[in-house]
Scaffold this active site. Structure first.
Site, short mmCIF file in Angstrom:
data_model
loop_
_atom_site.label_atom_id
_atom_site.label_comp_id
_atom_site.label_asym_id
_atom_site.label_seq_id
_atom_site.Cartn_x
_atom_site.Cartn_y
_atom_site.Cartn_z
N GLN A 27 0.83 -1.20 0.00
CA GLN A 27 0.00 0.00 0.00
C GLN A 27 0.86 1.24 0.00
O GLN A 27 1.95 1.27 0.55
CB GLN A 27 -0.97 0.02 1.18
CG GLN A 27 -0.35 0.20 2.53
CD GLN A 27 -1.37 0.10 3.65
OE1 GLN A 27 -2.25 -0.75 3.63
NE2 GLN A 27 -1.25 0.98 4.62
N GLY A 28 0.34 2.25 -0.70
CA GLY A 28 1.02 3.54 -0.77
C GLY A 28 0.00 4.65 -0.60
O GLY A 28 -1.21 4.41 -0.59
N TYR A 29 0.51 5.87 -0.51
CA TYR A 29 -0.34 7.03 -0.24
C TYR A 29 -0.20 8.07 -1.34
O TYR A 29 0.90 8.53 -1.64
CB TYR A 29 0.01 7.63 1.12
CG TYR A 29 -0.39 6.69 2.22
CD1 TYR A 29 -1.66 6.74 2.77
CD2 TYR A 29 0.46 5.69 2.66
CE1 TYR A 29 -2.07 5.84 3.73
CE2 TYR A 29 0.08 4.78 3.62
CZ TYR A 29 -1.20 4.87 4.15
OH TYR A 29 -1.60 3.97 5.09
N LEU A 30 -1.33 8.41 -1.94
CA LEU A 30 -1.38 9.53 -2.89
C LEU A 30 -1.39 10.84 -2.11
O LEU A 30 -0.91 11.86 -2.60
CB LEU A 30 -2.61 9.42 -3.79
CG LEU A 30 -2.61 8.22 -4.73
CD1 LEU A 30 -3.99 8.00 -5.33
CD2 LEU A 30 -1.58 8.40 -5.81
N GLU A 82 3.35 8.62 -3.00
CA GLU A 82 4.48 9.21 -2.29
C GLU A 82 5.50 8.12 -1.99
O GLU A 82 5.16 6.94 -1.95
CB GLU A 82 3.99 9.84 -0.97
CG GLU A 82 2.99 10.94 -1.15
CD GLU A 82 2.34 11.40 0.15
OE1 GLU A 82 2.56 10.76 1.21
OE2 GLU A 82 1.60 12.40 0.11
#
Length: 155
Positions: A27-30, A82
């Site tokens: 999982q990643g964060y925009l 990010e």
């Protein structure tokens, strides 16, 4: 669309024998600003887009909106995130009327094992398994969005 959740450190790997499900998660964060996090996740062979609002004063509740998206779209969105994609294995353990989600982190956050439980109210009671340790619900360092920028190995 309200998430009520408590987080705990895990003191042993005994939960693995009790797990009824296990999935790899990337999982990643925009966006990782506290007022609104926008997360992209691949869990097993499924993709998800999630938006979360800021936590309330107790740290237990916040707005959450999540939609399943095609896994190829989730993969493409992960490339836009990010820096600091989180990798972990999630184990699910049923205890009474609840399911604990236990995340064993890999990579930069290796060594961290954390359990979460979703509740219907902030005062709802639940069974405490023997492997459940210190509660960290109100400690922002244990938010995945924080861990993506400030890995556990650097603490």
């Amino acid at each position: 669309m309200l998430e009520i959740e408590r987080k705990f450190l895990v003191t042993s790997e005994a939960f693995k024998k009790e797990a009824f499900a296990q999935n790899r998660i990337a999982q990643g964060y925009l966006s990782s600003v506290p007022e609104r996090t926008v997360r992209v996740r691949i869990k097993g062979d499924r993709g998800f887009l999630t938006i979360k609002g800021a936590s309330n004063e107790s740290g237990l509740s916040r707005f959450e909106w999540e939609k399943e998206i095609p896994v190829d779209e989730a993969s493409a969105l992960l490339k836009l995130c990010e820096k600091g994609v989180i990798n972990k294995t999630r184990f699910e353990v049923k205890m009474g009327n609840h399911v604990f989600e236990i995340d064993e982190f890999n990579g930069e956050n290796e060594g961290l094992i954390m359990a979460e439980i979703e509740l219907k109210s902030e005062t709802e009671t639940f069974e405490n398994p023997s492997w459940l340790g210190e509660e960290v619900t109100n400690d922002n360092r244990y938010y995945n969005s924080y861990l993506s920028k400030n890995p556990f190995k650097n603490w």
